[in-house]
Design an enzyme around this catalytic site. Structure first.
Site, PDB file in Angstrom:
ATOM      1  N   GLY A 158      21.680   8.698  -6.217  1.00 34.37           N
ATOM      2  CA  GLY A 158      21.288   7.520  -5.457  1.00 34.37           C
ATOM      3  C   GLY A 158      20.529   6.540  -6.318  1.00 34.37           C
ATOM      4  O   GLY A 158      20.192   6.826  -7.478  1.00 34.37           O
ATOM      5  N   PRO A 159      20.232   5.366  -5.795  1.00 29.08           N
ATOM      6  CA  PRO A 159      19.500   4.343  -6.550  1.00 29.08           C
ATOM      7  C   PRO A 159      18.079   4.791  -6.859  1.00 29.08           C
ATOM      8  O   PRO A 159      17.557   5.728  -6.233  1.00 29.08           O
ATOM      9  CB  PRO A 159      19.504   3.134  -5.601  1.00 29.08           C
ATOM     10  N   GLY A 219      13.748   8.441  -3.300  1.00 30.38           N
ATOM     11  CA  GLY A 219      13.053   9.673  -2.926  1.00 30.38           C
ATOM     12  C   GLY A 219      13.744  10.947  -3.333  1.00 30.38           C
ATOM     13  O   GLY A 219      13.581  11.975  -2.672  1.00 30.38           O
ATOM     14  N   GLU A 246      15.332 -26.424   0.218  1.00 30.75           N
ATOM     15  CA  GLU A 246      15.202 -25.247   1.074  1.00 30.75           C
ATOM     16  C   GLU A 246      15.679 -25.525   2.488  1.00 30.75           C
ATOM     17  O   GLU A 246      16.311 -24.666   3.124  1.00 30.75           O
ATOM     18  CB  GLU A 246      13.747 -24.748   1.080  1.00 30.75           C
TER      19      GLU A 246
END
Length: 605
Positions: free
Chosen positions: A207-208, A212, A429
């Site tokens: 996983g990235p 965890g 913006e």
């Protein structure tokens, strides 16, 4: 988890001890032992020996106020204090005394040899033998490598009262479900053996970064209440050939002694990369990998030893390592969804004092795409902001501001824009927000600000999805490109020129348009043909084209045409809503920051 490994003295400590002992011996012990051969006599004895012409060599040391002399045979060295005696030199000549050389060096040659050579060698050998026994004992016995080079540096953890449990790891329900079976097997291996089932030898967490993986591995050990060996893949790689393989053997030897237990290898891609025939390859890394393969699928059964490993690059691992029988199971640890982000925020929020009106669901929606580590950082930044504001509890405003801090950095207090620059940024913006609001299938605007941030941005528009969003249609992607071009379109409409403020927008729009054509099959000319491959999907997703030069040229033309089409659409939307563009830009110019509710109210009135 609590580390209980006994600390060891570094190797340099023993070298310093040896050098210090030899230094003290040469500069203190040897002169002291040599001086013990000198006999102290009074000045009268010295005068008597002169009269008896029993004087050999004399050394007058005026600075020390003493006289060193020997007898006629030069077998004994004497020392006496100096007295006022003007005729002393003449009487010494008459007595046949010699004044050449240093008496302190004229001691017994055999004694000098023993002091200078034999005794230091004996001391050095004795210290070396002691250090060798000490290091071999620490390394695990007489068969261990010298100086502990082949010894595993694994950190050993056991369950403590504050150990990590599954309840401390939120947002990864699927991963916890897969790993809970390992815990049950370590507690009740009999029911699995009765039916003939064997537990996977190895489980690969992919996983990235920040999702965890390491915490999940520790939670498995905490739930199972078994020893937990933790080691990074890079710690196996040594400059000496064979040391990495020796560390692998030592690690599994320790694990078997403490079975049932869990061995966790973090960043296993450091030693588990695919083997090839490239010249100049790392033979040490390949030997380490071969030893790991042997230990995981050797001749004897590793009963009760579960191997957990984590990596961000599963595509680089050797097929022999990921085949069934070694790492049998792959557990993806992905970025959390909306519900997972909310649970992670609640877990980390237990450590801080919160206001009663905190809405974790809203914070989780604003933190779309954040990993568990980033969510923990958001909570901590919110607590720090509350302390800076002299408040005892964290509020909703603290959490929302901390999201912006993690995404775009802190507000730059000393960045003062000119009125013209501030007006350009405001129109830019509002151009993004207005194009997004006037299109369907676009995320609602949450906030617009023109306050500069430390990341370099002069302002930004935050859009927040209402819920989980797993798929995006072609229309949604085209609308997103139009929204990205809205800032530049507003500048061109109002000021008839362009600024450098749209550089990041241009980059994102181009990347998205290229992905639509080369990877998503959203182009009539190329249809469903993959023209680009993704590498390192968990580390940014770098891409590489897999087509001919002529096709690349055509891809570039299609990307340019797609972006130009959406740019024109954004310009048309802004031209149609020119009055609202001016009104919103003026309001933002004065307030500097407006919420999504304020934006909608002005747009709809």
């Amino acid at each position: 988890m609590q580390e209980v490994k006994k600390p060891k003295k570094p190797l340099i400590f023993y070298y310093v001890v040896v050098v210090l002992i030899l230094f003290l011996f040469n500069f203190l012990a040897m002169p002291w032992m040599a001086r013990r051969q000198i006999q102290e006599v009074d000045y009268g004895t010295f005068m008597s020996m002169i009269e008896e012409k029993n004087i050999g060599q004399v050394e007058v040391q005026e600075q020390e106020n003493q006289i060193l002399f020997t007898d006629k045979d030069r077998t004994t060295v004497y020392r006496t204090g100096m007295m006022p005696d003007l005729d002393l030199t003449q009487r010494l000549y008459d007595a046949g005394a010699s004044f050449s050389g240093e008496i302190i060096q004229q001691t017994d040659p055999l004694f000098s040899f023993l002091l200078s050579w034999i005794l230091p060698i004996i001391i050095f050998v004795a210290i070396g033998q002691y250090i060798s026994r000490k290091l071999m004992k620490n390394a695990g016995g007489p068969n261990a490598m010298m100086f502990g080079m082949g010894k595993s540096n694994a950190k050993v953890y056991v369950k403590s009262s504050e150990g990590i449990k599954f309840e401390d790891v939120a947002g990864e329900d699927e991963a916890k479900e897969n790993l809970s079976e390992i815990v049950d097997y370590l507690h009740n291996p009999g029911k699995y053996r009765d039916i003939g089932a064997t537990m996977p030898k190895g489980i690969l967490l992919v996983g990235p970064p920040g999702t965890g993986k390491t915490m999940l591995a520790k939670a498995v050990a905490g739930e199972a209440n078994v020893p937990f060996f933790s080691m990074s893949g890079s710690e196996f790689v040594e400059m000496f050939v064979g040391m990495g393989a020796s560390k692998v053997r030592d690690l599994f030897r320790q694990a078997k002694e403490k079975a049932p237990c869990i061995v966790f290898i973090d960043e296993i891609d450091a030693i588990g990369q695919k083997r090839d025939s490239r010249i100049g390859g790392n033979d040490e890394r390949e030997q380490t990998l071969n030893q790991l393969l042997t230990e995981m699928d050797g001749f004897e059964e590793n009963t009760g030893v579960i191997i957990l490993a984590a990596t961000n690059r599963p595509e680089t691992l050797d097929p022999a390592l990921t085949r069934p029988g070694r790492f049998d199971r792959r557990v993806p640890v992905e970025l959390p969804d909306l519900k997972g982000r909310e649970e992670i925020l609640k877990v980390h929020a237990k450590k801080i004092k919160l206001d009663q009106n905190v809405d974790f669901e809203k914070v989780a929606r604003m933190a779309s795409g954040a990993s568990g580590a980033e969510l923990a950082n958001i909570i901590n930044e919110a607590a720090l902001r509350a302390v800076r504001s002299s408040r005892s509890r964290v509020t909703q405003a603290d959490l929302e501001e901390s999201i912006e801090v993690v995404i775009a950095g802190y507000q730059k207090k000393n960045a003062i824009l000119t009125d013209q620059e501030k007006k350009i940024v405001a129109y830019h913006e509002v151009g993004h927000a207005l194009v997004a609001a006037k299109q369907t299938h676009s995320a609602p605007v949450q906030k617009i600000t023109i306050v500069p941030r430390t990341s370099g941005t002069l302002g930004y528009t935050m859009q927040v999805e209402e819920g989980n969003h797993y798929l995006m249609s072609q229309e949604e992607l085209e609308n997103k490109i139009a929204t990205l071009t809205g800032g530049r379109a507003a500048e061109e409409l109002i000021f008839a020129s362009a600024s450098t403020g749209a550089s990041n927008d241009i980059e994102q729009a181009t990347k998205l348009a290229r992905a639509m054509i080369t990877r998503y099959g959203m182009n009539e000319d190329f249809d469903m043909v993959a023209l680009e491959t993704v590498n390192n999907q968990y580390l940014g997703g770098d891409t590489s084209l897999a087509c001919s030069a002529e096709t690349q040229t055509e891809i570039d033309k299609q990307v340019i045409a797609l972006v130009k089409k959406q740019h024109a659409k954004a310009a048309a939307i802004l031209l149609e809503n020119r009055n609202k563009l001016d009104e919103l830009a003026q309001y933002l110019y004065e307030k500097e920051t407006i919420t999504g509710e304020e934006f909608i109210n002005i747009l709809e009135r």
